[in-house]
Motif scaffolding. Structure first.
Motif, PDB file in Angstrom:
ATOM      1  N   ARG A  87       0.697  -1.325  -0.074  1.00 22.39           N
ATOM      2  CA  ARG A  87       0.023   0.141   0.229  1.00 22.39           C
ATOM      3  C   ARG A  87       0.933   1.179  -0.082  1.00 22.39           C
ATOM      4  NH1 ARG A  87      -2.780  -1.901   5.453  1.00 22.39           N
ATOM      5  NH2 ARG A  87      -2.009  -3.747   4.391  1.00 22.39           N
ATOM      6  N   HIS A  88       0.200   2.233   0.122  1.00 26.32           N
ATOM      7  CA  HIS A  88       1.060   3.735   0.081  1.00 26.32           C
ATOM      8  C   HIS A  88       1.425   3.940   1.539  1.00 26.32           C
ATOM      9  CE1 HIS A  88      -0.778   5.471  -4.060  1.00 26.32           C
ATOM     10  NE2 HIS A  88      -0.693   3.979  -4.144  1.00 26.32           N
ATOM     11  N   SER A  89       2.414   3.291   1.781  1.00 26.96           N
ATOM     12  CA  SER A  89       2.978   3.377   3.170  1.00 26.96           C
ATOM     13  C   SER A  89       4.700   3.219   3.110  1.00 26.96           C
ATOM     14  CB  SER A  89       2.528   2.352   4.127  1.00 26.96           C
ATOM     15  OG  SER A  89       2.751   0.985   3.591  1.00 26.96           O
ATOM     16  N   TYR A  90       5.078   3.459   4.426  1.00 27.46           N
ATOM     17  CA  TYR A  90       6.569   3.318   4.566  1.00 27.46           C
ATOM     18  C   TYR A  90       6.962   2.040   4.315  1.00 27.46           C
ATOM     19  CZ  TYR A  90       7.115   8.244   5.598  1.00 27.46           C
ATOM     20  OH  TYR A  90       7.293   9.543   5.515  1.00 27.46           O
ATOM     21  N   LEU A  91       8.159   1.461   3.752  1.00 26.38           N
ATOM     22  CA  LEU A  91       8.620   0.301   3.753  1.00 26.38           C
ATOM     23  C   LEU A  91       9.479  -0.157   5.045  1.00 26.38           C
ATOM     24  CD1 LEU A  91       9.060  -2.416   2.015  1.00 26.38           C
ATOM     25  CD2 LEU A  91      10.927  -1.147   0.974  1.00 26.38           C
ATOM     26  N   ASP A  92       8.962  -1.106   5.750  1.00 26.88           N
ATOM     27  CA  ASP A  92       9.705  -1.561   6.825  1.00 26.88           C
ATOM     28  C   ASP A  92      10.335  -3.002   6.693  1.00 26.88           C
ATOM     29  OD1 ASP A  92      10.646  -1.758   9.345  1.00 26.88           O
ATOM     30  OD2 ASP A  92       8.753  -1.845  10.574  1.00 26.88           O
ATOM     31  N   LEU A  93      11.631  -2.994   6.326  1.00 22.64           N
ATOM     32  CA  LEU A  93      12.421  -4.184   6.100  1.00 22.64           C
ATOM     33  C   LEU A  93      12.831  -4.716   7.443  1.00 22.64           C
ATOM     34  CD1 LEU A  93      14.583  -2.927   2.987  1.00 22.64           C
ATOM     35  CD2 LEU A  93      12.340  -4.430   2.879  1.00 22.64           C
ATOM     36  N   ASP A  94      12.585  -3.894   8.323  1.00 22.49           N
ATOM     37  CA  ASP A  94      12.895  -4.450   9.870  1.00 22.49           C
ATOM     38  C   ASP A  94      12.055  -5.520  10.120  1.00 22.49           C
ATOM     39  OD1 ASP A  94      15.518  -3.848  10.869  1.00 22.49           O
ATOM     40  OD2 ASP A  94      14.719  -1.663  11.358  1.00 22.49           O
ATOM     41  N   SER A  95      10.807  -5.780   9.584  1.00 24.79           N
ATOM     42  CA  SER A  95       9.857  -6.495  10.019  1.00 24.79           C
ATOM     43  C   SER A  95       9.835  -7.841   8.915  1.00 24.79           C
ATOM     44  CB  SER A  95       8.448  -5.905  10.098  1.00 24.79           C
ATOM     45  OG  SER A  95       8.436  -4.814  10.836  1.00 24.79           O
ATOM     46  N   PRO A  96      10.689  -8.760   9.312  1.00 24.83           N
ATOM     47  CA  PRO A  96      10.770  -9.957   8.243  1.00 24.83           C
ATOM     48  C   PRO A  96       9.411 -10.718   8.180  1.00 24.83           C
ATOM     49  CG  PRO A  96      12.330 -10.404  10.212  1.00 24.83           C
ATOM     50  CD  PRO A  96      11.889  -8.908  10.010  1.00 24.83           C
ATOM     51  N   GLU A  97       8.830 -10.610   9.520  1.00 26.10           N
ATOM     52  CA  GLU A  97       7.568 -11.558   9.761  1.00 26.10           C
ATOM     53  C   GLU A  97       6.484 -11.040   8.623  1.00 26.10           C
ATOM     54  OE1 GLU A  97       7.162  -8.060  12.522  1.00 26.10           O
ATOM     55  OE2 GLU A  97       8.834  -9.443  11.965  1.00 26.10           O
ATOM     56  N   ALA A  98       6.596  -9.623   8.314  1.00 23.34           N
ATOM     57  CA  ALA A  98       5.543  -8.867   7.420  1.00 23.34           C
ATOM     58  C   ALA A  98       5.511  -9.287   6.137  1.00 23.34           C
ATOM     59  CB  ALA A  98       5.628  -7.427   7.838  1.00 23.34           C
ATOM     60  N   LYS A  99       7.026  -9.871   5.723  1.00 25.13           N
ATOM     61  CA  LYS A  99       7.347 -10.235   4.306  1.00 25.13           C
ATOM     62  C   LYS A  99       6.162 -11.150   3.759  1.00 25.13           C
ATOM     63  CE  LYS A  99      10.834 -11.832   1.193  1.00 25.13           C
ATOM     64  NZ  LYS A  99       9.937 -12.939   0.662  1.00 25.13           N
ATOM     65  N   GLY A 100       5.674 -10.878   2.708  1.00 24.33           N
ATOM     66  CA  GLY A 100       4.561 -11.669   1.889  1.00 24.33           C
ATOM     67  C   GLY A 100       3.161 -11.144   2.498  1.00 24.33           C
ATOM     68  N   LYS A 101       3.117 -10.492   3.436  1.00 24.15           N
ATOM     69  CA  LYS A 101       1.837  -9.984   4.022  1.00 24.15           C
ATOM     70  C   LYS A 101       1.761  -8.138   3.587  1.00 24.15           C
ATOM     71  CE  LYS A 101       1.715 -13.134   7.633  1.00 24.15           C
ATOM     72  NZ  LYS A 101       1.813 -13.447   9.083  1.00 24.15           N
ATOM     73  N   THR A 102       2.718  -7.660   4.175  1.00 22.15           N
ATOM     74  CA  THR A 102       2.512  -6.111   3.949  1.00 22.15           C
ATOM     75  C   THR A 102       3.793  -5.526   2.975  1.00 22.15           C
ATOM     76  OG1 THR A 102       3.881  -5.549   5.947  1.00 22.15           O
ATOM     77  CG2 THR A 102       1.387  -5.829   6.274  1.00 22.15           C
ATOM     78  N   TRP A 103       4.913  -6.446   2.694  1.00 21.84           N
ATOM     79  CA  TRP A 103       5.784  -6.070   1.847  1.00 21.84           C
ATOM     80  C   TRP A 103       6.105  -7.233   1.240  1.00 21.84           C
ATOM     81  CZ3 TRP A 103      10.771  -7.529   1.881  1.00 21.84           C
ATOM     82  CH2 TRP A 103      11.219  -7.853   3.244  1.00 21.84           C
ATOM     83  N   GLU A 104       6.615  -7.278  -0.254  1.00 24.29           N
ATOM     84  CA  GLU A 104       7.122  -8.265  -0.793  1.00 24.29           C
ATOM     85  C   GLU A 104       8.144  -8.142  -1.817  1.00 24.29           C
ATOM     86  OE1 GLU A 104       7.904 -11.381  -1.293  1.00 24.29           O
ATOM     87  OE2 GLU A 104       5.780 -12.425  -1.114  1.00 24.29           O
ATOM     88  N   ILE A 105       8.713  -9.218  -2.358  1.00 24.25           N
ATOM     89  CA  ILE A 105       9.934  -9.077  -3.360  1.00 24.25           C
ATOM     90  C   ILE A 105       9.163  -9.886  -4.557  1.00 24.25           C
ATOM     91  CG2 ILE A 105      12.345  -9.495  -4.128  1.00 24.25           C
ATOM     92  CD1 ILE A 105      12.766  -9.626  -1.108  1.00 24.25           C
ATOM     93  N   GLY A 106       9.327  -9.284  -5.726  1.00 24.59           N
ATOM     94  CA  GLY A 106       8.817 -10.060  -6.908  1.00 24.59           C
ATOM     95  C   GLY A 106       8.567  -9.259  -8.084  1.00 24.59           C
ATOM     96  N   PRO A 107       8.065  -9.828  -9.269  1.00 28.14           N
ATOM     97  CA  PRO A 107       7.321 -10.985  -9.045  1.00 28.14           C
ATOM     98  C   PRO A 107       7.849 -12.393  -9.305  1.00 28.14           C
ATOM     99  CG  PRO A 107       7.168  -9.980 -11.311  1.00 28.14           C
ATOM    100  CD  PRO A 107       8.020  -9.281 -10.405  1.00 28.14           C
ATOM    101  N   LYS A 108       9.085 -12.533  -9.664  1.00 28.97           N
ATOM    102  CA  LYS A 108       9.818 -13.847  -9.958  1.00 28.97           C
ATOM    103  C   LYS A 108      10.698 -14.291  -8.753  1.00 28.97           C
ATOM    104  CE  LYS A 108      11.995 -12.196 -13.580  1.00 28.97           C
ATOM    105  NZ  LYS A 108      11.504 -10.565 -13.507  1.00 28.97           N
ATOM    106  N   ASN A 109      11.600 -13.504  -8.366  1.00 29.06           N
ATOM    107  CA  ASN A 109      12.416 -13.847  -7.185  1.00 29.06           C
ATOM    108  C   ASN A 109      11.764 -13.244  -5.996  1.00 29.06           C
ATOM    109  OD1 ASN A 109      14.738 -14.251  -5.332  1.00 29.06           O
ATOM    110  ND2 ASN A 109      16.234 -14.052  -6.966  1.00 29.06           N
TER     111      ASN A 109
END
Length: 367
Positions: A87-109
């Motif tokens: 969404r239009h929010s800050y990216l918090d890479l400090d929260s690995p548990e949020a990966k795939g939920k509130t932030w993601e890497i993709g679409p391939k790798n």
């Protein structure tokens, strides 16, 4: 008879002067043509491999939204793997548990991205963890007084629509809202203590370390020149850096006195940002590209061409849905201007962000 000889002498002298003037003029023209030819050969003879992995530190009020539109368009065109929030929010890479939920890497790798360009505090170990090795670091920066005036205008609702001058002289209001105004530029680079006590050596050591790490400085006051340098260093094309003009807000509608500017740059306020900006500005002006004879001519050319593409070419392409090809010049090869390119260039950054989110979270779905 003497008069005739005298007239003949004057006539021959005039002829010599005219001939010399013609020779000098032609020599200057030839010199310019040879310079242009040399530039063309240099531009086209060395084909650099495109840089396709980069991190952009999106610092608010530095022209960063415009940079987001440029970089996201490049990433979408090349189908790169992007790190983005959902969404239009800050990216918090400090929260690995949020990966795939509130932030993601993709679409391939989904483990290592090519690109990150969202609002996020730079932390080297996190960027090394989630970005592919060898990524380039891009940072935008702005003169701190101009930055502050723009920021106060932008966050007007949150500060009761105070003017920039009122904010500076209201210590309680300034420090109460420090998360928006207090040394924000250096904070986004990861400086751990933007609000605390002032330690000159700590500030200077941090800035020196970061300048040594940064690959591209986008100087807000020299925006087009900064884009050209990035294009050349990254092996990109003119069409990769076209942009719709930055949204200009009149931040000078309220007076901002010299007294207010001096107070803003005190150590209790934004001196850290001033020291940071001064070093970044000095580093930017020391770049070798600026010393090339034709560089500023090319900046003027790009500015005019970008304006033409935005105001004439793209509106026509969007209306007729037919691409056009801009011919070769001394500065670039032929440029293919397409419907999808113009659609993305003329989109607001929020629309492109939605496109990026859809692309990453819906496995390659593009706008």
């Amino acid at each position: 008879m003497g008069t005739t000889k005298q007239n003949l002498f004057i006539f021959l002298l005039i002829c010599q002067v005219l001939a010399l003037g013609f020779f000098c003029t032609r020599n200057n023209v030839l010199k310019k043509e040879l310079t242009a030819l040399a530039v063309t050969r240099r531009n086209f003879s060395v084909k650099k491999e495109e840089v396709k992995s980069f991190a952009f530190i999106k610092v608010p009020k530095t022209g960063s939204s415009t940079m987001y539109t440029i970089l996201s368009r490049f990433a979408l065109d090349r189908k790169l793997d992007i790190i983005t929030p959902d969404r239009h929010s800050y990216l918090d890479l400090d929260s690995p548990e949020a990966k795939g939920k509130t932030w993601e890497i993709g679409p391939k790798n989904h483990s290592k991205g090519d690109v990150v360009m969202h609002h996020a505090i730079y932390k080297n170990y996190l960027y090394e963890k989630y970005l592919k090795k060898g990524y380039k670091l891009i940072v935008s920066v702005r003169e701190p007084v101009a930055w502050f005036k723009s920021a106060v205008h932008h966050y007007g609702n949150a500060v009761g629509h105070k003017t920039a001058e009122q904010m500076v002289f209201d210590a309680h209001a300034f420090h109460h809202n420090r998360i928006m105004f207090h040394n924000r530029q250096i904070h986004y680079l990861g400086f751990k203590n933007p609000y605390g006590s002032f330690n000159m050596s700590e500030v200077k050591d941090f800035i020196a370390k970061m300048i040594n790490r940064i690959d591209i400085i986008i100087l807000n006051e020299q925006y087009d020149a900064s884009l050209l340098i990035m294009m050349k260093k990254f092996g990109w094309k003119y069409s990769d850096i076209f942009y719709s003009k930055m949204r200009l807000v009149n931040t000078f509608q309220h007076p901002f006195s010299d007294k207010a500017a001096k107070k803003l740059l005190l150590k209790e306020y934004n001196l850290k940002d001033k020291i940071y900006y001064d070093e970044m500005n000095k580093t930017w002006w020391a770049q070798p590209e600026l010393k090339e004879e034709s560089f500023w001519d090319e900046v003027a050319y790009f500015t005019a061409l970008n304006k033409r593409v935005m105001s004439n070419e793209c509106p026509g392409i969007l209306k007729n849905k037919h691409p056009i090809i801009l011919p070769v010049t001394q500065y670039h090869g032929s440029l293919n201007i397409t419907f999808i390119m113009c659609k993305r260039i003329l989109s607001e950054w929020g629309g492109l962000m939605d496109c990026v989110i859809s692309y990453v979270f819906k496995q390659g779905d593009q706008c």
